[in-house]
Motif scaffolding. Sequence first.
Motif, PDB file in Angstrom:
ATOM      1  N   UNK A   1      36.838  32.108  38.305  1.00 37.59           N
ATOM      2  CA  UNK A   1      37.811  31.500  39.131  1.00 37.59           C
ATOM      3  C   UNK A   1      37.381  29.919  39.317  1.00 37.59           C
ATOM      4  N   UNK A   2      38.234  29.134  39.012  1.00 37.50           N
ATOM      5  CA  UNK A   2      37.795  27.823  39.469  1.00 37.50           C
ATOM      6  C   UNK A   2      38.552  27.132  40.354  1.00 37.50           C
ATOM      7  N   UNK A   3      37.901  26.721  41.276  1.00 38.63           N
ATOM      8  CA  UNK A   3      38.372  26.227  42.770  1.00 38.63           C
ATOM      9  C   UNK A   3      37.893  25.060  43.148  1.00 38.63           C
ATOM     10  N   UNK A   4      38.489  24.277  44.151  1.00 36.76           N
ATOM     11  CA  UNK A   4      38.075  22.752  44.360  1.00 36.76           C
ATOM     12  C   UNK A   4      36.582  22.974  44.903  1.00 36.76           C
ATOM     13  N   UNK A   5      35.781  22.074  44.641  1.00 36.19           N
ATOM     14  CA  UNK A   5      34.293  22.276  45.101  1.00 36.19           C
ATOM     15  C   UNK A   5      34.413  22.322  46.931  1.00 36.19           C
ATOM     16  N   UNK A   6      35.246  21.869  47.390  1.00 35.93           N
ATOM     17  CA  UNK A   6      35.587  21.992  48.930  1.00 35.93           C
ATOM     18  C   UNK A   6      35.526  23.555  49.342  1.00 35.93           C
ATOM     19  N   UNK A   7      35.937  24.376  48.379  1.00 37.61           N
ATOM     20  CA  UNK A   7      36.065  25.622  48.936  1.00 37.61           C
ATOM     21  C   UNK A   7      34.806  26.514  49.267  1.00 37.61           C
ATOM     22  N   UNK A   8      33.708  25.687  48.946  1.00 35.98           N
ATOM     23  CA  UNK A   8      32.412  26.537  49.026  1.00 35.98           C
ATOM     24  C   UNK A   8      31.937  26.991  50.529  1.00 35.98           C
ATOM     25  N   UNK A   9      32.726  26.466  51.243  1.00 37.21           N
ATOM     26  CA  UNK A   9      32.339  26.713  52.749  1.00 37.21           C
ATOM     27  C   UNK A   9      33.183  27.583  53.223  1.00 37.21           C
ATOM     28  N   UNK A  10      34.233  28.325  52.341  1.00 33.63           N
ATOM     29  CA  UNK A  10      35.050  29.274  52.791  1.00 33.63           C
ATOM     30  C   UNK A  10      34.634  30.594  52.219  1.00 33.63           C
ATOM     31  N   UNK A  11      35.238  31.511  53.078  1.00 38.71           N
ATOM     32  CA  UNK A  11      35.041  33.019  52.586  1.00 38.71           C
ATOM     33  C   UNK A  11      35.686  33.018  51.016  1.00 38.71           C
ATOM     34  N   UNK A  12      35.201  33.670  50.286  1.00 38.31           N
ATOM     35  CA  UNK A  12      35.480  33.910  48.693  1.00 38.31           C
ATOM     36  C   UNK A  12      35.602  35.061  48.472  1.00 38.31           C
ATOM     37  N   UNK A  13      36.569  35.500  47.624  1.00 39.95           N
ATOM     38  CA  UNK A  13      36.580  36.923  47.284  1.00 39.95           C
ATOM     39  C   UNK A  13      37.314  37.187  46.131  1.00 39.95           C
ATOM     40  N   UNK A  14      37.228  38.642  45.607  1.00 39.05           N
ATOM     41  CA  UNK A  14      37.978  38.899  44.347  1.00 39.05           C
ATOM     42  C   UNK A  14      38.523  40.323  45.038  1.00 39.05           C
ATOM     43  N   UNK A  15      39.777  40.335  44.573  1.00 41.14           N
ATOM     44  CA  UNK A  15      40.677  41.442  45.135  1.00 41.14           C
ATOM     45  C   UNK A  15      41.570  41.900  43.881  1.00 41.14           C
ATOM     46  N   UNK A  16      42.026  43.334  44.000  1.00 42.99           N
ATOM     47  CA  UNK A  16      42.711  43.738  42.795  1.00 42.99           C
ATOM     48  C   UNK A  16      43.994  44.323  43.210  1.00 42.99           C
ATOM     49  N   UNK A  17      45.052  44.463  42.388  1.00 44.84           N
ATOM     50  CA  UNK A  17      46.168  45.472  42.975  1.00 44.84           C
ATOM     51  C   UNK A  17      46.481  46.235  41.613  1.00 44.84           C
ATOM     52  N   UNK A  18      46.371  47.549  41.853  1.00 45.31           N
ATOM     53  CA  UNK A  18      46.785  48.589  40.993  1.00 45.31           C
ATOM     54  C   UNK A  18      48.284  48.802  41.114  1.00 45.31           C
TER      55      UNK A  18
END
Length: 126
Positions: A22-39
Amino acid sequence: QIRLLESGGGSVQAGGSLRLSCAAPRSTSSRCMGWFRQITGKERERVAILHSGGRTTYSDSATGRFTISKDDDKNTLYLYLQMDSLIPEDTAVYYCAAGPYTWSGSDCARTAYNYWGQGTQVTVSS
């Protein structure tokens, strides 16, 4: 608005591995980050969460098989999900998400996530 762009999904046989990115703006490094899924037919669920300081939490189904990690360069944060020992029940659309700033006091494992990627399909065949 934070743009998140996932890649790396695909089809694999049971027991195989995939790595999602997942590519995101560098500024997101101070945020909660995660992976989710939907079956299909089910609600979206948390798979792996990256807290401040590198602490991680995983769903029961992901524990021991999946690994969340991140890397960054000058402009971009890269969030990864290494998935090993895949089983057909892992078949889903996987989403990268960004939540509140970690310094806000929010529990990254429980808080609502506001920014989402478009999702990438993972299909595991038996």
